[in-house]
Structure formats: C-alpha cells, structure tokens
Design a protein around this motif. Structure first.
Motif, PDB file in Angstrom:
ATOM      1  N   HIS A  29       0.824  -1.206   0.000  1.00  0.00           N
ATOM      2  CA  HIS A  29       0.000   0.000   0.000  1.00  0.00           C
ATOM      3  C   HIS A  29       0.859   1.258   0.000  1.00  0.00           C
ATOM      4  O   HIS A  29       1.915   1.302   0.613  1.00  0.00           O
ATOM      5  CB  HIS A  29      -0.906   0.013   1.234  1.00  0.00           C
ATOM      6  CG  HIS A  29      -1.947  -1.043   1.215  1.00  0.00           C
ATOM      7  ND1 HIS A  29      -2.680  -1.378   2.342  1.00  0.00           N
ATOM      8  CD2 HIS A  29      -2.401  -1.845   0.221  1.00  0.00           C
ATOM      9  CE1 HIS A  29      -3.539  -2.331   2.022  1.00  0.00           C
ATOM     10  NE2 HIS A  29      -3.386  -2.629   0.750  1.00  0.00           N
ATOM     11  N   ASP A  30       0.343   2.285  -0.678  1.00  0.00           N
ATOM     12  CA  ASP A  30       1.063   3.560  -0.694  1.00  0.00           C
ATOM     13  C   ASP A  30       0.819   4.375   0.571  1.00  0.00           C
ATOM     14  O   ASP A  30       1.678   5.102   1.027  1.00  0.00           O
ATOM     15  CB  ASP A  30       0.642   4.388  -1.914  1.00  0.00           C
ATOM     16  CG  ASP A  30       1.227   3.842  -3.205  1.00  0.00           C
ATOM     17  OD1 ASP A  30       0.566   3.957  -4.252  1.00  0.00           O
ATOM     18  OD2 ASP A  30       2.351   3.298  -3.163  1.00  0.00           O
ATOM     19  N   ASP A  51       2.681   8.857   0.033  1.00  0.00           N
ATOM     20  CA  ASP A  51       3.786   8.127  -0.555  1.00  0.00           C
ATOM     21  C   ASP A  51       5.066   8.632   0.097  1.00  0.00           C
ATOM     22  O   ASP A  51       5.016   9.452   1.014  1.00  0.00           O
ATOM     23  CB  ASP A  51       3.827   8.229  -2.086  1.00  0.00           C
ATOM     24  CG  ASP A  51       4.045   9.646  -2.588  1.00  0.00           C
ATOM     25  OD1 ASP A  51       3.442  10.000  -3.609  1.00  0.00           O
ATOM     26  OD2 ASP A  51       4.832  10.402  -1.967  1.00  0.00           O
ATOM     27  N   GLY A  96      -5.662   3.287  -0.974  1.00  0.00           N
ATOM     28  CA  GLY A  96      -5.972   4.497  -1.713  1.00  0.00           C
ATOM     29  C   GLY A  96      -6.565   4.118  -3.066  1.00  0.00           C
ATOM     30  O   GLY A  96      -6.948   2.974  -3.286  1.00  0.00           O
ATOM     31  N   GLN A  97      -6.671   5.084  -3.951  1.00  0.00           N
ATOM     32  CA  GLN A  97      -7.132   4.847  -5.309  1.00  0.00           C
ATOM     33  C   GLN A  97      -8.467   4.107  -5.342  1.00  0.00           C
ATOM     34  O   GLN A  97      -8.618   3.087  -6.019  1.00  0.00           O
ATOM     35  CB  GLN A  97      -6.079   4.072  -6.110  1.00  0.00           C
ATOM     36  CG  GLN A  97      -4.770   4.833  -6.260  1.00  0.00           C
ATOM     37  CD  GLN A  97      -3.729   4.054  -7.034  1.00  0.00           C
ATOM     38  OE1 GLN A  97      -3.819   2.846  -7.162  1.00  0.00           O
ATOM     39  NE2 GLN A  97      -2.740   4.770  -7.543  1.00  0.00           N
ATOM     40  N   GLY A  98      -9.425   4.607  -4.583  1.00  0.00           N
ATOM     41  CA  GLY A  98     -10.759   4.042  -4.593  1.00  0.00           C
ATOM     42  C   GLY A  98     -11.021   3.004  -3.523  1.00  0.00           C
ATOM     43  O   GLY A  98     -12.162   2.579  -3.354  1.00  0.00           O
ATOM     44  N   TYR A 100     -10.613   2.489   0.512  1.00  0.00           N
ATOM     45  CA  TYR A 100     -10.292   3.382   1.624  1.00  0.00           C
ATOM     46  C   TYR A 100     -10.151   2.679   2.965  1.00  0.00           C
ATOM     47  O   TYR A 100      -9.835   3.320   3.958  1.00  0.00           O
ATOM     48  CB  TYR A 100     -11.365   4.468   1.705  1.00  0.00           C
ATOM     49  CG  TYR A 100     -11.512   5.193   0.387  1.00  0.00           C
ATOM     50  CD1 TYR A 100     -12.583   4.955  -0.452  1.00  0.00           C
ATOM     51  CD2 TYR A 100     -10.528   6.080  -0.049  1.00  0.00           C
ATOM     52  CE1 TYR A 100     -12.693   5.592  -1.676  1.00  0.00           C
ATOM     53  CE2 TYR A 100     -10.636   6.729  -1.269  1.00  0.00           C
ATOM     54  CZ  TYR A 100     -11.721   6.484  -2.069  1.00  0.00           C
ATOM     55  OH  TYR A 100     -11.835   7.115  -3.275  1.00  0.00           O
TER      56      TYR A 100
END
Lengths: 113, 114
Positions: A29-30, A51, A96-98, A100
């Motif tokens: 995960h970022d 990040d 992230g990226q949709g 959560y």
C-alpha cells in the motif's frame, strides 16, 4: 506473517528520552498512518503519508515527527518523550485509489515515566 | 464535520444471543462505512465494510447495511459466541474529499458469557 508489523510491542522510557517506533508493511500500500489510542478518547491521527515524498500532519502532531524511509516503512519519533505521550500507538495502511479501508498493526504500548 | 455515533456500552450477552450495535453517522458526500473489532491486547481488525447506499457488508456471521435514508450502519449477529467478546468500532471515511480520514465512534465493549 502479519501484513503490518510494529516494533517494539512494548516500551517503557523516561521523560526527555528520544524514542522511535517502527512500522513495516508487506501489503504494497502507498498510504500509511500513525494513530494513538487513549482510553475515552478513541483513536487520533498523528501523521499520514500518501507516498514516500508526501507526509502530512494529522490532528495531534505536536511532539511527534515521522520518517517514510520506503514505501513499506514508516517510523514515528518522539524527540523528547513526556508522560502524557503514554498511550497505545497504531500504524495503519490503506490502498488508496478508490479503496479506503485501513489495515492496522498490532500496536505499541508506550509508557513514559 | 464528519462524525460517528455508536451506542454506548458495555453490552453483556449470553452465548447464542442476538447482538445489535447501533451506529449513525454525519457526513457530506458519500462516505464509506466500516466496522472494526479490537480483541483484548490486539490491534484493530477490519470486520466489514460498505461503500454505497444499500450495500450489505458481512463477515464471520456479522452483518451491517448502509442505510443512507437513516444515516445508519448498525452491526448485527444472530448468535454470538464467547470469542466475540471485544470492542467494536464503527467508522467512516468521507468521499471524495479527505479520503484519508477515518473517523471512529467511541467503541462499544461487548462481553459474551458462556
């Protein structure tokens, strides 16, 4: 093996000492987070990172600093520990990226005497 | 601002009883909703989630349905076991703004007696 690990699991230190809590993740995960948990106050966000180059203060960052050494590693430092920093500290990650949801480590119980 | 209100505990039940923990929320936009569980001496574990209205999250016999009309996300389990004794947290992440935030309720302590 656990996806999110924290070291140490327990730590007792004296007022004025510098201490570092470490967090590692294998989830890829970022996003990474540091929280503290206090009885009656729930979990409060200390710092978060999207990040390696993007680090942000949370709601209670005073007295704390962080370092994101790599995508997988996020450390929390107390430069000069004080007794009211006695708490349970959690690291967490999220995709992230949709997506959560956050995934938590087992926690570090810190006591400052 | 965004917030979560969940029923206060502690809740004490007998094994095989029905469990409900109420959770309501206040948020702008379309938050994602979560239930987390914390067993004694451990970290928080994601129990279930729902990302849009009428979604039902389920896991380990627990269920919760995202009700936008009542801004609620109540947790239910039909037959609890002693091993379900834990603290349960309702939480939300506001979407699309501030999607890094996870706002927690105060937690509900559940004790299941054999």
């Amino acid at each position: 093996d656990a996806d999110v690990t924290q070291t140490p699991r327990n730590r007792i230190t004296k007022t004025g000492k510098r201490i570092m809590l470490e967090c590692s993740q294998t989830k890829g995960h970022d996003r990474m987070y540091w929280y503290r948990q206090d009885p009656g106050l729930g979990l409060r966000l200390i710092y978060y990172s999207f990040d390696v180059k993007d680090i942000n203060k949370g709601e209670i960052s005073d007295g704390y600093s962080v370092s994101r050494q790599a995508q997988a590693k996020f450390s929390l430092s107390l430069e000069s520990a004080i007794p009211n920093q006695t708490a349970l500290y959690f690291c967490a990650t999220s995709p992230g990226q949709g997506a959560y949801e956050q995934y938590f480590g087992p926690g570090t119980r810190l006591t400052v005497t | 601002g965004d917030s979560v209100t969940q029923m206060e505990g502690p809740v004490t039940l007998s094994e095989e009883a029905f469990l409900t923990i109420n959770c309501t929320y206040t948020a702008t936009g379309y938050p994602s909703l979560f239930w987390y569980v914390q067993y004694p001496g451990e970290g928080l574990q994601l129990l279930l989630k729902a990302t849009k209205a009428d979604d039902k999250g389920s896991n380990k016999g627990f269920e919760a349905t995202y009700r936008k009309e009542t801004t609620s996300f109540h947790l239910e389990k039909g037959s609890v076991q002693v091993s379900d004794s834990a603290v349960y947290f309702c939480a939300l992440t506001p979407i699309p703004l501030n999607d890094y935030k996870l706002s927690f309720g105060a937690g509900t302590t559940v004790t299941v007696r054999a």
